[in-house]
Structures are given as structure tokens and as C-alpha cells.
Design a protein around this motif. Structure first.
Motif, mmCIF file in Angstrom:
data_model
loop_
_atom_site.group_PDB
_atom_site.id
_atom_site.type_symbol
_atom_site.label_atom_id
_atom_site.label_comp_id
_atom_site.label_asym_id
_atom_site.label_seq_id
_atom_site.Cartn_x
_atom_site.Cartn_y
_atom_site.Cartn_z
ATOM 1 N N LEU A 38 0.851 -1.184 0.000
ATOM 2 C CA LEU A 38 0.000 0.000 0.000
ATOM 3 C C LEU A 38 0.888 1.236 0.000
ATOM 4 O O LEU A 38 1.947 1.262 0.617
ATOM 5 N N ARG A 39 0.413 2.239 -0.674
ATOM 6 C CA ARG A 39 1.154 3.498 -0.750
ATOM 7 C C ARG A 39 0.173 4.618 -0.450
ATOM 8 O O ARG A 39 -0.964 4.609 -0.910
ATOM 9 N N VAL A 40 0.610 5.600 0.317
ATOM 10 C CA VAL A 40 -0.245 6.734 0.683
ATOM 11 C C VAL A 40 0.268 7.974 -0.049
ATOM 12 O O VAL A 40 1.454 8.282 -0.021
ATOM 13 N N TYR A 41 -0.650 8.645 -0.725
ATOM 14 C CA TYR A 41 -0.338 9.891 -1.431
ATOM 15 C C TYR A 41 -1.163 11.015 -0.809
ATOM 16 O O TYR A 41 -2.290 10.795 -0.345
ATOM 17 N N TYR A 42 -0.602 12.202 -0.829
ATOM 18 C CA TYR A 42 -1.310 13.377 -0.336
ATOM 19 C C TYR A 42 -1.359 14.433 -1.429
ATOM 20 O O TYR A 42 -0.468 14.508 -2.266
ATOM 21 N N ARG A 66 0.153 14.727 -5.466
ATOM 22 C CA ARG A 66 -0.433 14.335 -6.742
ATOM 23 C C ARG A 66 -1.701 13.555 -6.486
ATOM 24 O O ARG A 66 -1.915 13.023 -5.402
ATOM 25 N N ILE A 67 -2.521 13.465 -7.508
ATOM 26 C CA ILE A 67 -3.766 12.702 -7.437
ATOM 27 C C ILE A 67 -3.569 11.454 -8.286
ATOM 28 O O ILE A 67 -3.365 11.555 -9.491
ATOM 29 N N GLY A 71 -8.313 3.895 -10.870
ATOM 30 C CA GLY A 71 -8.407 2.443 -10.953
ATOM 31 C C GLY A 71 -7.719 1.723 -9.812
ATOM 32 O O GLY A 71 -8.178 0.696 -9.347
ATOM 33 N N LYS A 72 -6.603 2.258 -9.324
ATOM 34 C CA LYS A 72 -5.844 1.614 -8.259
ATOM 35 C C LYS A 72 -6.197 2.151 -6.881
ATOM 36 O O LYS A 72 -5.648 1.728 -5.881
ATOM 37 N N LEU A 73 -7.112 3.088 -6.822
ATOM 38 C CA LEU A 73 -7.450 3.777 -5.584
ATOM 39 C C LEU A 73 -8.279 2.882 -4.665
ATOM 40 O O LEU A 73 -9.302 2.331 -5.072
ATOM 41 N N LEU A 74 -7.836 2.715 -3.419
ATOM 42 C CA LEU A 74 -8.607 1.959 -2.444
ATOM 43 C C LEU A 74 -9.452 2.863 -1.562
ATOM 44 O O LEU A 74 -10.595 2.553 -1.264
ATOM 45 N N LEU A 75 -8.860 3.972 -1.136
ATOM 46 C CA LEU A 75 -9.534 4.851 -0.194
ATOM 47 C C LEU A 75 -9.112 6.289 -0.458
ATOM 48 O O LEU A 75 -7.942 6.551 -0.750
ATOM 49 N N ALA A 76 -10.055 7.195 -0.353
ATOM 50 C CA ALA A 76 -9.749 8.619 -0.511
ATOM 51 C C ALA A 76 -10.454 9.396 0.595
ATOM 52 O O ALA A 76 -11.638 9.170 0.860
ATOM 53 N N ASN A 77 -9.716 10.272 1.238
ATOM 54 C CA ASN A 77 -10.269 11.175 2.243
ATOM 55 C C ASN A 77 -9.942 12.592 1.803
ATOM 56 O O ASN A 77 -8.788 12.906 1.515
ATOM 57 N N VAL A 78 -10.952 13.447 1.768
ATOM 58 C CA VAL A 78 -10.750 14.847 1.372
ATOM 59 C C VAL A 78 -11.148 15.726 2.548
ATOM 60 O O VAL A 78 -12.243 15.577 3.114
ATOM 61 N N PHE A 79 -10.255 16.629 2.902
ATOM 62 C CA PHE A 79 -10.473 17.553 4.014
ATOM 63 C C PHE A 79 -10.452 18.978 3.482
ATOM 64 O O PHE A 79 -9.588 19.338 2.696
ATOM 65 N N VAL A 80 -11.412 19.778 3.918
ATOM 66 C CA VAL A 80 -11.417 21.212 3.623
ATOM 67 C C VAL A 80 -11.366 21.922 4.964
ATOM 68 O O VAL A 80 -12.279 21.764 5.788
ATOM 69 N N ASP A 81 -10.306 22.660 5.197
ATOM 70 C CA ASP A 81 -10.052 23.323 6.487
ATOM 71 C C ASP A 81 -10.122 22.337 7.660
ATOM 72 O O ASP A 81 -10.669 22.636 8.718
ATOM 73 N N GLN A 114 -6.157 12.722 0.947
ATOM 74 C CA GLN A 114 -5.321 11.571 1.276
ATOM 75 C C GLN A 114 -5.802 10.398 0.437
ATOM 76 O O GLN A 114 -6.987 10.077 0.432
ATOM 77 N N PHE A 115 -4.877 9.742 -0.257
ATOM 78 C CA PHE A 115 -5.216 8.619 -1.115
ATOM 79 C C PHE A 115 -4.410 7.396 -0.693
ATOM 80 O O PHE A 115 -3.200 7.491 -0.496
ATOM 81 N N ILE A 116 -5.066 6.258 -0.598
ATOM 82 C CA ILE A 116 -4.386 4.997 -0.324
ATOM 83 C C ILE A 116 -4.532 4.150 -1.577
ATOM 84 O O ILE A 116 -5.637 3.877 -2.029
ATOM 85 N N VAL A 117 -3.393 3.760 -2.131
ATOM 86 C CA VAL A 117 -3.338 3.075 -3.424
ATOM 87 C C VAL A 117 -2.665 1.723 -3.234
ATOM 88 O O VAL A 117 -1.689 1.602 -2.499
ATOM 89 N N MET A 118 -3.187 0.685 -3.921
ATOM 90 C CA MET A 118 -2.561 -0.619 -3.887
ATOM 91 C C MET A 118 -1.578 -0.737 -5.032
ATOM 92 O O MET A 118 -1.920 -0.480 -6.174
ATOM 93 N N ARG A 119 -0.359 -1.112 -4.693
ATOM 94 C CA ARG A 119 0.670 -1.319 -5.710
ATOM 95 C C ARG A 119 0.789 -2.794 -6.018
ATOM 96 O O ARG A 119 0.606 -3.620 -5.131
ATOM 97 N N PRO A 120 1.124 -3.146 -7.257
ATOM 98 C CA PRO A 120 1.291 -4.578 -7.583
ATOM 99 C C PRO A 120 2.551 -5.143 -6.972
ATOM 100 O O PRO A 120 3.427 -4.478 -6.573
#
Length: 120
Positions: A38-42, A66-67, A71-81, A114-120
Motif C-alpha cells: 500500500l502506498r499513501v499519497y497526499y 499528486r492525485i 483504478g488503483k485507488l482503495l480509499l480517498a479522504n478529502v479535508f477542507v479546512d 489523502q489517497f491509499i493506493v494498492m501497488r502490484p
């Protein structure tokens, strides 16, 4: 005579139990472990009170943000303020976040995704 036979049977059962336990332990250690990478991107951006779509180019400079592809996205959390937004209020496309609410994010508001992506 019966006592001697019972003693031998008891020893044999103990030996069988020990080897059976070792076999199962040894078998477990030989199994190949599956690893999920798993890889976390912000993504960091600043609201201007007008825009509802934020792309990779709109990211705050100085951060590696980056966004990822959807297709590989498992979870996304978006925060405003600092407030977590409901998934119905935004749509994530490749390289962009589009807010679908009536109001755009306020002026000078921080948008963090915040994005959690599954890598092969």
C-alpha cells in the motif's frame, strides 16, 4: 503385562503428537507470505472561493502532491479546512478533484486529500 503395553502406547502417542505438531509448524513456515503493498499519497491545494475543480497543476508548491489514477485507488479522504468531506460532495478523476456541492471551498481554505493506493 497390560501395564507395560499401556506404557508403550502412551509413549507412542506422545511421540506422534510431537511430530504432528512439528509438521504443522514446519508446513506453516514454508508457506509463502502474501504481501499487500500500500502506498499513501497526499494532495495539498488552496481554495480561492471560485474554483470547484482542482488538478495536479493547482497543488501547493513545495509539496510532493499528486492525485493518483482512480483504478488503483482503495480509499480517498478529502479535508477542507480540517473537516472531512462526505464522499457525495466530491468526485475524483485522474489528476483532479471536483467538488459537487453548491458552494466552492472558501477563500484561503486548505484542501488536503489523502489517497491509499494498492501497488502490484
Amino acid at each position: 503385562m497390560k501395564a507395560a503395553i499401556a506404557k508403550l502406547l502412551k509413549r507412542r502417542r506422545r511421540a506422534l503428537n510431537r511430530t504432528a505438531g512439528c509438521r504443522s509448524r514446519c508446513r506453516k513456515s514454508r508457506r509463502r507470505k502474501r504481501r499487500t503493498w500500500l502506498r499513501v499519497y497526499y494532495y495539498y491545494a488552496q481554495g480561492d472561493g471560485v474554483k470547484r475543480s482542482f488538478w495536479n497543476e493547482d497543488a501547493t508548491p513545495g509539496y510532493k502532491s499528486r492525485i493518483p489514477a482512480r483504478g488503483k485507488l482503495l480509499l480517498a479522504n478529502v479535508f477542507v479546512d480540517g473537516m472531512l468531506q462526505a464522499p457525495e460532495l466530491y468526485h475524483i478523476a485522474h489528476g483532479g478533484i471536483q467538488f459537487q456541492s453548491d458552494q466552492p471551498p472558501p477563500v484561503d481554505s486548505r484542501i488536503i486529500a489523502q489517497f491509499i493506493v494498492m501497488r502490484p
